[in-house]
Design a protein around this motif. Structure first.
Motif, PDB file in Angstrom:
ATOM      1  N   UNK A 161       0.822  -1.198   0.000  1.00  0.00           N
ATOM      2  CA  UNK A 161       0.000   0.000   0.000  1.00  0.00           C
ATOM      3  C   UNK A 161       0.857   1.249   0.000  1.00  0.00           C
ATOM      4  N   UNK A 162       0.475   2.219  -0.866  1.00  0.00           N
ATOM      5  CA  UNK A 162       1.179   3.497  -0.948  1.00  0.00           C
ATOM      6  C   UNK A 162       0.113   4.598  -0.977  1.00  0.00           C
ATOM      7  N   UNK A 163      -0.375   4.963   0.227  1.00  0.00           N
ATOM      8  CA  UNK A 163      -1.506   5.876   0.362  1.00  0.00           C
ATOM      9  C   UNK A 163      -2.693   5.310  -0.424  1.00  0.00           C
ATOM     10  N   UNK A 164      -3.243   6.065  -1.389  1.00  0.00           N
ATOM     11  CA  UNK A 164      -4.392   5.544  -2.137  1.00  0.00           C
ATOM     12  C   UNK A 164      -3.961   4.766  -3.379  1.00  0.00           C
ATOM     13  N   UNK A 165      -2.647   4.657  -3.616  1.00  0.00           N
ATOM     14  CA  UNK A 165      -2.136   3.878  -4.730  1.00  0.00           C
ATOM     15  C   UNK A 165      -1.459   2.611  -4.202  1.00  0.00           C
ATOM     16  N   UNK A 166      -0.880   1.823  -5.089  1.00  0.00           N
ATOM     17  CA  UNK A 166      -0.260   0.553  -4.688  1.00  0.00           C
ATOM     18  C   UNK A 166       1.078   0.371  -5.397  1.00  0.00           C
ATOM     19  N   UNK A 167       2.068  -0.032  -4.630  1.00  0.00           N
ATOM     20  CA  UNK A 167       3.380  -0.361  -5.185  1.00  0.00           C
ATOM     21  C   UNK A 167       3.352  -1.802  -5.688  1.00  0.00           C
ATOM     22  N   UNK A 206      -4.919  -0.794  -2.533  1.00  0.00           N
ATOM     23  CA  UNK A 206      -4.679  -2.202  -2.238  1.00  0.00           C
ATOM     24  C   UNK A 206      -5.997  -2.939  -2.039  1.00  0.00           C
ATOM     25  N   UNK A 207      -6.979  -2.281  -1.450  1.00  0.00           N
ATOM     26  CA  UNK A 207      -8.289  -2.903  -1.244  1.00  0.00           C
ATOM     27  C   UNK A 207      -8.952  -3.214  -2.577  1.00  0.00           C
ATOM     28  N   UNK A 208      -8.932  -2.249  -3.515  1.00  0.00           N
ATOM     29  CA  UNK A 208      -9.524  -2.475  -4.834  1.00  0.00           C
ATOM     30  C   UNK A 208      -8.790  -3.595  -5.564  1.00  0.00           C
ATOM     31  N   UNK A 209      -7.483  -3.605  -5.438  1.00  0.00           N
ATOM     32  CA  UNK A 209      -6.678  -4.623  -6.110  1.00  0.00           C
ATOM     33  C   UNK A 209      -6.974  -6.006  -5.547  1.00  0.00           C
ATOM     34  N   UNK A 210      -7.049  -6.121  -4.213  1.00  0.00           N
ATOM     35  CA  UNK A 210      -7.267  -7.418  -3.571  1.00  0.00           C
ATOM     36  C   UNK A 210      -8.572  -8.059  -4.019  1.00  0.00           C
ATOM     37  N   UNK A 211      -9.570  -7.240  -4.341  1.00  0.00           N
ATOM     38  CA  UNK A 211     -10.858  -7.766  -4.794  1.00  0.00           C
ATOM     39  C   UNK A 211     -10.755  -8.470  -6.142  1.00  0.00           C
ATOM     40  N   UNK A 212      -9.695  -8.184  -6.905  1.00  0.00           N
ATOM     41  CA  UNK A 212      -9.535  -8.766  -8.238  1.00  0.00           C
ATOM     42  C   UNK A 212      -8.485  -9.872  -8.284  1.00  0.00           C
ATOM     43  N   UNK A 213      -7.870 -10.167  -7.147  1.00  0.00           N
ATOM     44  CA  UNK A 213      -6.827 -11.185  -7.108  1.00  0.00           C
ATOM     45  C   UNK A 213      -7.393 -12.536  -6.686  1.00  0.00           C
ATOM     46  N   UNK A 214      -6.728 -13.599  -7.087  1.00  0.00           N
ATOM     47  CA  UNK A 214      -7.122 -14.949  -6.705  1.00  0.00           C
ATOM     48  C   UNK A 214      -6.706 -15.176  -5.248  1.00  0.00           C
ATOM     49  N   UNK A 215      -7.663 -15.356  -4.325  1.00  0.00           N
ATOM     50  CA  UNK A 215      -7.316 -15.518  -2.909  1.00  0.00           C
ATOM     51  C   UNK A 215      -6.517 -16.787  -2.633  1.00  0.00           C
ATOM     52  N   UNK A 216      -6.539 -17.746  -3.550  1.00  0.00           N
ATOM     53  CA  UNK A 216      -5.748 -18.955  -3.354  1.00  0.00           C
ATOM     54  C   UNK A 216      -4.266 -18.701  -3.600  1.00  0.00           C
ATOM     55  N   UNK A 217      -3.955 -17.606  -4.303  1.00  0.00           N
ATOM     56  CA  UNK A 217      -2.562 -17.313  -4.640  1.00  0.00           C
ATOM     57  C   UNK A 217      -2.013 -16.104  -3.897  1.00  0.00           C
TER      58      UNK A 217
END
Length: 262
Positions: free
Chosen positions: A182-188, A202-213
């Motif tokens: 997390x980098x404030x409202x952006x993501x590294x 990071x929250x928006x990104x996590x919603x699109x990632x495979x939780x198994x990976x």
């Protein structure tokens, strides 16, 4: 200041970072083009097209509620259509609704530049946008849209990222990412030689990632399980050693259980 006759466009995509990246590419490749609106679902896209009546609409195909193809069939505005999608299975349908082109994500800048050159060559004066939307026409278009069957889009996991680095944009497959931070409202994004910032929380990104990976080491970091080389424990401290990287990621106490079996 751009003249009033400058060509106009709208962007419709349910992924904010994809709209942002496309907007940046358009600004670089066609400065005279004015992006006059954005939408994150099909109904909003249709309403925007009918009210603003832009010269060009860049539409995602799989959006919440209704698809970009359904929007194309319901619209009455003389707007040129370009589909921008992560899927190549709808190309025939796209051209059946008279789309000018069908771009696959991540958008290749060279491919986009060729399309924009063709659009500039083909651009003909369209009827001037009225100051107020034609509510009757918009109501008719929405009624046609409501009559179409609504099928929820399947869950689609993020596959590719476009990561700005200096004066270029690096295209990274999600499997190659070591971790997100997390980098404030952006993501590294850290992936081998790539280390850059994307315009997505990071929250928006996590919603699109495979939780198994992808799992969280702590509140501000998400790590790719495939990239973990070893787990180190020193009393109450747990750290992850990543493949081909000198950095070690600390794991917060509540997340220790996620890595005990590794």
């Amino acid at each position: 200041m751009l003249p009033a006759s400058a060509p106009t466009a709208i962007l419709a995509d349910d992924e904010p970072h994809m709209r942002a990246m496309l907007r940046e590419q358009l600004e670089a490749l066609w400065p005279a083009l004015r992006v006059v609106g954005e939408a994150e679902d099909g109904v909003a896209a249709l309403a925007l097209i009918e009210s603003v009546r832009p010269d060009i609409a860049f539409l995602d195909i799989r959006m919440p509620g209704v698809t970009g193809l359904q929007v194309a069939r319901a619209m009455t505005a003389p707007t040129r259509l370009v589909f921008v999608t992560a899927f190549d299975a709808h190309a025939i349908e796209a051209f059946e609704v008279h789309a000018l082109d069908y771009l696959l994500k991540p958008v290749d800048p060279v491919r986009l530049a060729r399309l924009l050159a063709r659009l500039r060559a083909l651009m003909m004066p369209l009827p001037a946008a009225t100051p107020e939307p034609d509510l009757a026409r918009l109501a008719q278009a929405l009624a046609r849209l409501e009559a179409m069957p609504v099928t929820p889009p399947p869950a689609v996991r993020l596959q590719w990222l476009q990561v700005p680095m200096g004066g270029q944009v690096r295209v990274v497959h999600i499997d190659d990412v070591a971790f997100f931070e997390s980098d404030l409202k952006y993501t590294r994004v850290v992936a081998g030689e790539v280390d850059g910032i994307i315009r997505l929380s990071l929250k928006q990104l996590a919603e699109q990632l495979d939780p198994a990976c992808f799992v969280q080491t702590h509140r501000g970091t998400v790590v790719n399980r495939r990239q973990i080389h070893a787990v180190h424990r020193h009393g109450e401290i747990m750290e992850l050693e990543l493949k081909a990287m000198s950095v070690r990621l600390k794991v917060s106490q509540p997340n220790h259980h996620l890595f005990r079996a590794m």
